[in-house]
Scaffold this motif. Structure first.
Motif, PDB file in Angstrom:
ATOM      1  N   MET A 156       0.842  -1.179   0.000  1.00 34.07           N
ATOM      2  CA  MET A 156       0.000   0.000   0.000  1.00 34.07           C
ATOM      3  C   MET A 156       0.885   1.238   0.000  1.00 34.07           C
ATOM      4  SD  MET A 156      -3.012   1.617   0.278  1.00 34.07           S
ATOM      5  CE  MET A 156      -4.170   0.314   0.500  1.00 34.07           C
ATOM      6  N   THR A 157       0.597   2.185  -0.864  1.00 33.05           N
ATOM      7  CA  THR A 157       1.328   3.450  -0.954  1.00 33.05           C
ATOM      8  C   THR A 157       1.047   4.279   0.287  1.00 33.05           C
ATOM      9  OG1 THR A 157       1.049   3.368  -3.348  1.00 33.05           O
ATOM     10  CG2 THR A 157       1.720   5.464  -2.411  1.00 33.05           C
ATOM     11  N   VAL A 158       2.122   4.886   0.844  1.00 34.16           N
ATOM     12  CA  VAL A 158       1.957   5.672   2.062  1.00 34.16           C
ATOM     13  C   VAL A 158       2.527   7.074   1.911  1.00 34.16           C
ATOM     14  CG1 VAL A 158       1.940   3.662   3.601  1.00 34.16           C
ATOM     15  CG2 VAL A 158       4.101   4.818   3.112  1.00 34.16           C
ATOM     16  N   LEU A 159       1.918   8.000   2.643  1.00 37.42           N
ATOM     17  CA  LEU A 159       2.388   9.371   2.776  1.00 37.42           C
ATOM     18  C   LEU A 159       3.028   9.471   4.150  1.00 37.42           C
ATOM     19  CD1 LEU A 159       2.213  12.370   1.651  1.00 37.42           C
ATOM     20  CD2 LEU A 159       0.264  12.587   3.210  1.00 37.42           C
ATOM     21  N   ALA A 160       4.251  10.005   4.207  1.00 37.44           N
ATOM     22  CA  ALA A 160       4.956  10.174   5.474  1.00 37.44           C
ATOM     23  C   ALA A 160       5.282  11.649   5.655  1.00 37.44           C
ATOM     24  CB  ALA A 160       6.234   9.343   5.487  1.00 37.44           C
ATOM     25  N   GLU A 161       4.919  12.196   6.809  1.00 38.68           N
ATOM     26  CA  GLU A 161       5.172  13.599   7.121  1.00 38.68           C
ATOM     27  C   GLU A 161       5.897  13.679   8.458  1.00 38.68           C
ATOM     28  OE1 GLU A 161       1.482  16.109   6.136  1.00 38.68           O
ATOM     29  OE2 GLU A 161       0.706  14.095   6.564  1.00 38.68           O
ATOM     30  N   VAL A 162       6.958  14.508   8.504  1.00 35.37           N
ATOM     31  CA  VAL A 162       7.709  14.679   9.746  1.00 35.37           C
ATOM     32  C   VAL A 162       8.283  16.089   9.794  1.00 35.37           C
ATOM     33  CG1 VAL A 162       9.868  13.744   8.809  1.00 35.37           C
ATOM     34  CG2 VAL A 162       9.428  13.598  11.267  1.00 35.37           C
ATOM     35  N   GLU A 163       8.408  16.624  11.013  1.00 37.65           N
ATOM     36  CA  GLU A 163       8.953  17.960  11.187  1.00 37.65           C
ATOM     37  C   GLU A 163      10.112  17.918  12.178  1.00 37.65           C
ATOM     38  OE1 GLU A 163       6.145  21.133  11.702  1.00 37.65           O
ATOM     39  OE2 GLU A 163       4.624  20.034  10.571  1.00 37.65           O
ATOM     40  N   PHE A 164      11.177  18.657  11.847  1.00 42.23           N
ATOM     41  CA  PHE A 164      12.358  18.758  12.690  1.00 42.23           C
ATOM     42  C   PHE A 164      12.565  20.222  13.071  1.00 42.23           C
ATOM     43  CE2 PHE A 164      13.058  14.942  10.184  1.00 42.23           C
ATOM     44  CZ  PHE A 164      13.495  14.037  11.143  1.00 42.23           C
ATOM     45  N   PRO A 165      12.345  20.584  14.344  1.00 42.45           N
ATOM     46  CA  PRO A 165      12.488  21.986  14.746  1.00 42.45           C
ATOM     47  C   PRO A 165      13.942  22.455  14.640  1.00 42.45           C
ATOM     48  CG  PRO A 165      12.125  20.588  16.667  1.00 42.45           C
ATOM     49  CD  PRO A 165      11.964  19.718  15.450  1.00 42.45           C
ATOM     50  N   GLY A 166      14.093  23.666  14.106  1.00 40.53           N
ATOM     51  CA  GLY A 166      15.404  24.300  14.079  1.00 40.53           C
ATOM     52  C   GLY A 166      16.361  23.817  13.009  1.00 40.53           C
ATOM     53  N   VAL A 167      15.973  22.847  12.209  1.00 38.66           N
ATOM     54  CA  VAL A 167      16.880  22.319  11.185  1.00 38.66           C
ATOM     55  C   VAL A 167      16.967  23.307  10.024  1.00 38.66           C
ATOM     56  CG1 VAL A 167      17.222  20.473   9.485  1.00 38.66           C
ATOM     57  CG2 VAL A 167      16.587  19.919  11.831  1.00 38.66           C
TER      58      VAL A 167
ATOM     59  N   SER B  62       0.210   7.851   6.591  1.00 36.58           N
ATOM     60  CA  SER B  62      -1.158   7.655   6.112  1.00 36.58           C
ATOM     61  C   SER B  62      -1.137   6.798   4.866  1.00 36.58           C
ATOM     62  CB  SER B  62      -1.800   9.010   5.749  1.00 36.58           C
ATOM     63  OG  SER B  62      -1.710   9.919   6.811  1.00 36.58           O
ATOM     64  N   GLU B  63      -2.042   5.843   4.801  1.00 43.82           N
ATOM     65  CA  GLU B  63      -2.204   5.080   3.568  1.00 43.82           C
ATOM     66  C   GLU B  63      -2.911   5.974   2.556  1.00 43.82           C
ATOM     67  OE1 GLU B  63      -4.221   1.390   4.225  1.00 43.82           O
ATOM     68  OE2 GLU B  63      -2.546   0.575   5.381  1.00 43.82           O
ATOM     69  N   LEU B  64      -2.386   6.008   1.348  1.00 45.33           N
ATOM     70  CA  LEU B  64      -2.978   6.853   0.313  1.00 45.33           C
ATOM     71  C   LEU B  64      -4.085   6.117  -0.405  1.00 45.33           C
ATOM     72  CD1 LEU B  64       0.101   8.640  -1.247  1.00 45.33           C
ATOM     73  CD2 LEU B  64      -1.594   9.554   0.323  1.00 45.33           C
ATOM     74  N   TYR B  65      -5.163   6.797  -0.591  1.00 42.41           N
ATOM     75  CA  TYR B  65      -6.270   6.267  -1.358  1.00 42.41           C
ATOM     76  C   TYR B  65      -6.027   6.493  -2.843  1.00 42.41           C
ATOM     77  CZ  TYR B  65     -10.922   5.890  -3.336  1.00 42.41           C
ATOM     78  OH  TYR B  65     -11.997   5.547  -4.114  1.00 42.41           O
ATOM     79  N   ASN B  66      -5.430   7.657  -3.164  1.00 43.87           N
ATOM     80  CA  ASN B  66      -5.186   8.004  -4.549  1.00 43.87           C
ATOM     81  C   ASN B  66      -3.919   8.842  -4.616  1.00 43.87           C
ATOM     82  OD1 ASN B  66      -5.472   8.352  -7.270  1.00 43.87           O
ATOM     83  ND2 ASN B  66      -7.199   9.756  -7.162  1.00 43.87           N
ATOM     84  N   PHE B  67      -3.052   8.563  -5.575  1.00 44.58           N
ATOM     85  CA  PHE B  67      -1.830   9.336  -5.784  1.00 44.58           C
ATOM     86  C   PHE B  67      -1.620   9.472  -7.279  1.00 44.58           C
ATOM     87  CE2 PHE B  67       2.892   9.204  -6.377  1.00 44.58           C
ATOM     88  CZ  PHE B  67       3.144  10.481  -5.900  1.00 44.58           C
ATOM     89  N   LEU B  68      -1.657  10.708  -7.780  1.00 43.79           N
ATOM     90  CA  LEU B  68      -1.527  10.958  -9.206  1.00 43.79           C
ATOM     91  C   LEU B  68      -0.267  11.771  -9.479  1.00 43.79           C
ATOM     92  CD1 LEU B  68      -5.170  12.039 -10.061  1.00 43.79           C
ATOM     93  CD2 LEU B  68      -4.124   9.822 -10.483  1.00 43.79           C
ATOM     94  N   VAL B  69       0.425  11.431 -10.530  1.00 45.86           N
ATOM     95  CA  VAL B  69       1.539  12.241 -11.009  1.00 45.86           C
ATOM     96  C   VAL B  69       1.199  12.613 -12.444  1.00 45.86           C
ATOM     97  CG1 VAL B  69       3.989  12.307 -11.500  1.00 45.86           C
ATOM     98  CG2 VAL B  69       3.160  11.002  -9.531  1.00 45.86           C
ATOM     99  N   PRO B  70       0.925  13.905 -12.684  1.00 48.61           N
ATOM    100  CA  PRO B  70       0.510  14.288 -14.040  1.00 48.61           C
ATOM    101  C   PRO B  70       1.647  14.173 -15.030  1.00 48.61           C
ATOM    102  CG  PRO B  70       0.466  16.182 -12.536  1.00 48.61           C
ATOM    103  CD  PRO B  70       0.902  14.997 -11.758  1.00 48.61           C
TER     104      PRO B  70
END
Length: 93
Positions: A1-12, A85-93
């Motif tokens: 399953m295709t996934v979206l990963a988001e992360v934040e690093f303070p001060g980088v 998050s598991e992606l329901y739809n991912f498009l690359v035009p």
């Protein structure tokens, strides 16, 4: 399953981001296996990274390489756990 990963690093900084990518061997023409899309944003608070991976396993395999490179480049711990998050739809035009 295709996934979206988001992360934040303070001060980088952008310089630290570039150094971590260099240490990990990531760059234009050298994406890690399974990476479908990558975006990095330098914000007022630090660095936000958003990636799309072909699987959670591909993400996990790359974190084994990237996290030590990030630490060596002076990254602090992320502001919270990565949001996956598991992606329901991912498009690359």
């Amino acid at each position: 399953m295709t996934v979206l990963a988001e992360v934040e690093f303070p001060g980088v900084t952008a310089l630290q981001y570039e150094e971590a990518n260099h240490r990990a061997g990531f760059g234009p023409g050298h994406p890690p296996a399974g990476l479908l899309a990558h975006a990095a944003v330098i914000t007022n608070d630090g660095l936000r990274i958003v990636n799309v991976w072909d699987s959670a396993e591909a993400l996990e395999a790359y974190l084994v390489i990237m996290m030590p490179a990030a630490k060596e480049s002076g990254f602090p711990e992320p502001s919270g756990p990565p949001r996956i998050s598991e992606l329901y739809n991912f498009l690359v035009p």
